[in-house]
Design an enzyme around this catalytic site. Structure first.
Site, PDB file in Angstrom:
ATOM      1  N   THR A   1      -0.019  38.678  53.885  1.00  0.00           N
ATOM      2  CA  THR A   1       1.318  38.148  54.134  1.00  0.00           C
ATOM      3  C   THR A   1       2.329  38.740  53.162  1.00  0.00           C
ATOM      4  O   THR A   1       3.387  39.241  53.563  1.00  0.00           O
ATOM      5  CB  THR A   1       1.305  36.616  54.015  1.00  0.00           C
ATOM      6  N   THR A   2       2.029  38.683  51.868  1.00  0.00           N
ATOM      7  CA  THR A   2       2.939  39.213  50.855  1.00  0.00           C
ATOM      8  C   THR A   2       3.132  40.717  51.024  1.00  0.00           C
ATOM      9  O   THR A   2       4.226  41.241  50.791  1.00  0.00           O
ATOM     10  CB  THR A   2       2.395  38.916  49.448  1.00  0.00           C
TER      11      THR A   2
ATOM     12  N   TYR B   1      -9.046  34.008  56.348  1.00  0.00           N
ATOM     13  CA  TYR B   1      -7.766  33.778  55.685  1.00  0.00           C
ATOM     14  C   TYR B   1      -7.072  32.622  56.395  1.00  0.00           C
ATOM     15  O   TYR B   1      -6.510  32.791  57.469  1.00  0.00           O
ATOM     16  CB  TYR B   1      -6.945  35.066  55.742  1.00  0.00           C
TER      17      TYR B   1
ATOM     18  N   LYS C   1     -10.025  32.413  52.064  1.00  0.00           N
ATOM     19  CA  LYS C   1      -8.770  32.437  51.307  1.00  0.00           C
ATOM     20  C   LYS C   1      -7.969  31.262  51.833  1.00  0.00           C
ATOM     21  O   LYS C   1      -7.434  31.296  52.940  1.00  0.00           O
ATOM     22  CB  LYS C   1      -8.020  33.754  51.509  1.00  0.00           C
TER      23      LYS C   1
ATOM     24  N   GLU D   1       1.801  27.062  43.662  1.00  0.00           N
ATOM     25  CA  GLU D   1       2.627  25.989  43.122  1.00  0.00           C
ATOM     26  C   GLU D   1       1.885  24.670  42.927  1.00  0.00           C
ATOM     27  O   GLU D   1       2.410  23.756  42.282  1.00  0.00           O
ATOM     28  CB  GLU D   1       3.867  25.772  44.011  1.00  0.00           C
TER      29      GLU D   1
ATOM     30  N   SER E   1       0.836  35.230  45.491  1.00  0.00           N
ATOM     31  CA  SER E   1       1.896  36.234  45.399  1.00  0.00           C
ATOM     32  C   SER E   1       2.615  36.183  44.060  1.00  0.00           C
ATOM     33  O   SER E   1       3.003  37.226  43.520  1.00  0.00           O
ATOM     34  CB  SER E   1       2.905  36.037  46.535  1.00  0.00           C
TER      35      SER E   1
END
Length: 301
Positions: free
Chosen positions: A49-50, A139, A169, A197, A213
């Protein structure tokens, strides 16, 4: 299951470096590898994604994977994301990753024709068969795929049907499901947590490997979270984790994902170019403001 060492420590999900005209810039990968290795990262999960993997052509995904494998192998563990809407293309990417020397592969589910649980196991088994010598990680990122399935049920079904299944993941908020996955079959599977986070919550549930990320540019912050947690200083760990939350809010206010993240990479000395994702790149003033705000949190140590 393929015999492999579990992934431990911080794994970065790197951005794909690009030239000003939007072409992939492989020349920046050696300096990028140096930066990540020096910061204490143990591996990379590329073309996800990143890395804007779904905006890249098949040739670009192959050449980017080759660049990371060539320059990072021996210094960082290289996991290549090979998911694609076309099963044939996904299998082609998986076979390529194995041929070029990747350590493992991962794949998110199809995002348009979403499978059910049984269909997901079958799809993953077919994909993983194209790289029979590599560990396979599913993922799980329902915020992007829209596929919400209990992963503990996926692992229970897939464990005996995908010989190379190593783990997940896990980029989702369901900490109950995460813990049940981690303890399934006496800890058989490798659960890589993907929500930077709220890392502290996962650490409390036994997390030992994580992919994120913000590990690209904010490792001093996460080393602090880890150090405080391991020392049993939970209030200090929570305060460090709150700084991570505030960092993610900076990303959200500035377009999120690749655009804001690449801006913050400028703050650690790597200009990785623009983005292909909708919204493009930040202007200079926005880049400077985002970097300054992140530095105020102590992000760059």
């Amino acid at each position: 299951m393929v015999n492999s060492e579990p992934v431990r420590g911080f794994v970065a999900a790197p951005f794909t470096p690009m030239h000003p005209d939007g072409r992939v810039n492989l020349d920046l990968i050696p300096a990028y590898v140096d930066h990540l290795a020096d910061s204490g990262v143990t591996g990379v999960f590329v073309n996800g994604t990143t890395g804007e993997g779904y905006t890249l052509t098949l040739d670009e995904r192959r050449t980017a994977a080759e660049g990371w494998i060539r320059h990072a192998s021996g210094r960082l563990r290289v996991i290549v994301h090979v998911g694609a809407e076309s099963p044939a293309e996904a299998k082609e990417l998986a076979a390529h990753a194995q041929a070029r020397g990747a350590e493992a592969i991962g794949a998110m589910s199809p995002v348009f024709y979403k499978p059910g649980l049984e269909g997901l196991v079958t799809w993953c088994a077919d994909l993983a068969s194209a790289a029979p010598d590599l560990p396979f990680y599913f993922y799980h990122i329902p915020s992007m795929t829209g596929l919400y399935v209990p992963i503990v049920e996926f692992l229970s079904l897939a464990g005996d049907r995908i010989a190379t299944l190593r783990g997940v993941k896990y980029t989702h908020w369901d900490l109950m499901d995460y813990r049940l996955c981690a303890s399934l079959d006496h800890g058989r599977f490798d659960l890589l947590f993907g929500r930077d986070e709220v890392l502290l919550s996962a650490l409390a549930l036994g997390c030992e490997g994580m992919v994120g990320s913000t590990y690209n540019y904010a490792m001093p912050l996460y080393h602090d979270v880890m150090e405080q947690f391991r020392a049993g200083r939970l209030e200090e760990a929570a305060r460090a984790q709150e700084r991570s939350m505030r960092l993610v809010k900076i990303l959200e206010r500035n377009g999120g994902g690749a655009a804001a993240g690449k801006a913050l990479m400028r703050g650690v000395g790597l200009d990785l170019g623009g983005c292909r994702t909708p919204g493009g790149s930040l202007g200079e003033a926005a880049v400077e403001a985002a970097v300054a705000e992140a530095r105020a949190l102590g992000t760059y140590g």
